[in-house]
Write a protein that holds these residues in place. Structure first.
Motif, PDB file in Angstrom:
ATOM      1  N   ALA A  90       0.837  -1.203   0.000  1.00  0.00           N
ATOM      2  CA  ALA A  90       0.000   0.000   0.000  1.00  0.00           C
ATOM      3  C   ALA A  90       0.868   1.248   0.000  1.00  0.00           C
ATOM      4  CB  ALA A  90      -0.933  -0.006   1.202  1.00  0.00           C
ATOM      5  N   TYR A  91       1.957   1.229   0.776  1.00  0.00           N
ATOM      6  CA  TYR A  91       2.884   2.358   0.768  1.00  0.00           C
ATOM      7  C   TYR A  91       3.568   2.481  -0.594  1.00  0.00           C
ATOM      8  CZ  TYR A  91       2.425   3.201   5.774  1.00  0.00           C
ATOM      9  OH  TYR A  91       1.940   3.532   7.011  1.00  0.00           O
ATOM     10  N   ALA A  92       3.916   1.353  -1.214  1.00  0.00           N
ATOM     11  CA  ALA A  92       4.548   1.389  -2.533  1.00  0.00           C
ATOM     12  C   ALA A  92       3.629   2.045  -3.546  1.00  0.00           C
ATOM     13  CB  ALA A  92       4.914  -0.024  -2.974  1.00  0.00           C
ATOM     14  N   ALA A  93       2.338   1.746  -3.460  1.00  0.00           N
ATOM     15  CA  ALA A  93       1.372   2.340  -4.392  1.00  0.00           C
ATOM     16  C   ALA A  93       1.269   3.844  -4.188  1.00  0.00           C
ATOM     17  CB  ALA A  93       0.006   1.682  -4.207  1.00  0.00           C
ATOM     18  N   VAL A  94       1.291   4.273  -2.929  1.00  0.00           N
ATOM     19  CA  VAL A  94       1.221   5.705  -2.628  1.00  0.00           C
ATOM     20  C   VAL A  94       2.453   6.427  -3.162  1.00  0.00           C
ATOM     21  CG1 VAL A  94       1.293   7.402  -0.761  1.00  0.00           C
ATOM     22  CG2 VAL A  94      -0.284   5.464  -0.618  1.00  0.00           C
ATOM     23  N   VAL A  95       3.628   5.855  -2.920  1.00  0.00           N
ATOM     24  CA  VAL A  95       4.874   6.480  -3.372  1.00  0.00           C
ATOM     25  C   VAL A  95       4.913   6.562  -4.892  1.00  0.00           C
ATOM     26  CG1 VAL A  95       7.375   6.210  -3.450  1.00  0.00           C
ATOM     27  CG2 VAL A  95       6.166   5.828  -1.307  1.00  0.00           C
ATOM     28  N   ALA A  96       4.449   5.506  -5.560  1.00  0.00           N
ATOM     29  CA  ALA A  96       4.428   5.517  -7.021  1.00  0.00           C
ATOM     30  C   ALA A  96       3.498   6.601  -7.549  1.00  0.00           C
ATOM     31  CB  ALA A  96       3.995   4.148  -7.540  1.00  0.00           C
ATOM     32  N   ALA A  97       2.330   6.737  -6.931  1.00  0.00           N
ATOM     33  CA  ALA A  97       1.387   7.776  -7.357  1.00  0.00           C
ATOM     34  C   ALA A  97       1.981   9.163  -7.164  1.00  0.00           C
ATOM     35  CB  ALA A  97       0.083   7.638  -6.582  1.00  0.00           C
ATOM     36  N   GLU A  98       2.661   9.357  -6.023  1.00  0.00           N
ATOM     37  CA  GLU A  98       3.291  10.651  -5.759  1.00  0.00           C
ATOM     38  C   GLU A  98       4.396  10.947  -6.765  1.00  0.00           C
ATOM     39  OE1 GLU A  98       2.615  10.766  -0.882  1.00  0.00           O
ATOM     40  OE2 GLU A  98       4.549  10.162  -1.724  1.00  0.00           O
ATOM     41  N   ALA A  99       5.059   9.881  -7.238  1.00  0.00           N
ATOM     42  CA  ALA A  99       6.143  10.055  -8.208  1.00  0.00           C
ATOM     43  C   ALA A  99       5.621  10.202  -9.632  1.00  0.00           C
ATOM     44  CB  ALA A  99       7.107   8.874  -8.131  1.00  0.00           C
ATOM     45  N   GLY A 100       4.323   9.977  -9.811  1.00  0.00           N
ATOM     46  CA  GLY A 100       3.735  10.133 -11.131  1.00  0.00           C
ATOM     47  C   GLY A 100       4.027   9.003 -12.090  1.00  0.00           C
ATOM     48  N   VAL A 101       4.277   7.794 -11.553  1.00  0.00           N
ATOM     49  CA  VAL A 101       4.519   6.646 -12.418  1.00  0.00           C
ATOM     50  C   VAL A 101       3.453   5.586 -12.154  1.00  0.00           C
ATOM     51  CG1 VAL A 101       7.000   7.038 -12.547  1.00  0.00           C
ATOM     52  CG2 VAL A 101       6.087   5.546 -10.755  1.00  0.00           C
ATOM     53  N   SER A 102       3.249   4.732 -13.159  1.00  0.00           N
ATOM     54  CA  SER A 102       2.237   3.684 -13.060  1.00  0.00           C
ATOM     55  C   SER A 102       2.877   2.389 -12.571  1.00  0.00           C
ATOM     56  CB  SER A 102       1.578   3.463 -14.423  1.00  0.00           C
ATOM     57  OG  SER A 102       0.655   2.400 -14.362  1.00  0.00           O
ATOM     58  N   VAL A 103       2.396   1.890 -11.428  1.00  0.00           N
ATOM     59  CA  VAL A 103       2.890   0.643 -10.855  1.00  0.00           C
ATOM     60  C   VAL A 103       1.698  -0.177 -10.388  1.00  0.00           C
ATOM     61  CG1 VAL A 103       4.136  -0.376  -8.901  1.00  0.00           C
ATOM     62  CG2 VAL A 103       5.143   1.530 -10.161  1.00  0.00           C
TER      63      VAL A 103
END
Length: 284
Positions: A90-103
């Motif tokens: 869940a944290y990985a998804a948040v960090v990816a969204a903040e970075a503007g990349v699709s994961v």
């Protein structure tokens, strides 16, 4: 029977501890990226991730390396982060969204990737994850199956204890205080793939070819030894697993001794904890 010798108990305990440590691992993210940045860059280069590639990240954790892979794959690529802990994903998804990349994220046991279609990924990565799998061959064979022919797996693992004092000293102190036996060959643990030839053999046994190992110096740099201990105390599930045999007083005494011993690595420029990583790479 010890926790480490029972894979089912070990996995259940590991999942619970990473659920507990997820917030701390996320919070320490910038320090982790500083520490593992060079090894991560070496891993990504060795995996040969390019535009539009499909990338599998096994035992992804909070996802710093996942984001870096997504940037390389670009908007046309696909990056799937798997981990046994839904909280850390869940944290990985948040960090990816903040970075503007699709994961994409998938809660999955790294030893059982049968849900993934055979040959569906161009590259696979794993940063400080394979070492903790009770059945490393099952994990490696599963990754091998998920890769297309010619696809590459690159993984970051610790080398030997003598080259990783920031971690091996705490491990040694806790083992002594908790009266834990030394790990048997093949048991999971931070240094399980570090001895000369072990990682290469593991990759080869799983079917990988053209296996290479690159050594990357990865010192842990912080202001003081106490800061490093706080990082390990909050974030390192493996240490908490070992400490479970001690009562509260015993745990505090262990952490105090660890702090005293790690102080030897304090310099005029701050704390510099010895750490050496191996980047192990092979092709399907």
């Amino acid at each position: 029977m010890t926790v480490a010798s029972d894979p089912i108990v070990f996995k259940r305990t590991t999942r619970a501890q990473w659920e507990d440590a997820a917030e701390a691992w996320h919070r320490w993210g910038p320090a982790i990226e500083d520490w593992l940045g060079s090894a991560t860059a070496t891993m990504l280069e060795a995996a040969r991730i390019g535009e539009d590639d499909r990338v599998l990240d096994v035992a992804a954790g909070a996802g710093g390396q996942t984001i870096a892979a997504a940037r390389l794959a670009g908007p046309g690529g696909r990056v799937l982060a798997t981990d046994i802990s839904p909280a850390i994903l869940a944290y990985a998804a948040v960090v990816a969204a903040e970075a503007g990349v699709s994961v994409e994220t998938l809660e999955a046991d790294g030893e059982d990737l049968s849900v993934l279609a055979e040959g569906s990924f161009d590259a696979a990565i794993s940063r400080v994850g394979l070492i903790y799998f009770p059945d490393q061959q099952a994990a490696l064979r599963g990754i091998h199956r998920a890769l297309r022919p010619g696809g590459r797996l690159s993984a970051v693992v610790y080398s030997t204890p003598d080259r990783n004092g920031f971690f091996s000293i705490p491990v040694g102190i806790i083992r002594r205080r908790a009266e834990l036996p030394p790990p048997l060959p093949g048991q999971p643990g931070p240094f399980s793939l570090g001895a000369p030839g072990v990682a290469e053999q593991a990759f080869t046994d799983a079917g990988f070819r053209d296996v290479t190992v690159t050594t990357v110096e990865s010192p842990v740099r912080m202001a003081t030894a106490a800061d490093c201990v706080r990082f390990e105390r909050e974030s390192f599930g493996a240490l908490h697993q070992m400490l479970s045999r001690l009562d509260d007083v015993g745990r505090e005494e262990a952490w105090q001794e660890i702090t005293e011993q790690l102080a030897q690595f304090e310099t005029g420029a701050g704390f510099v904890g010895p750490c050496e990583m191996l980047v192990v790479t092979g092709a399907r």
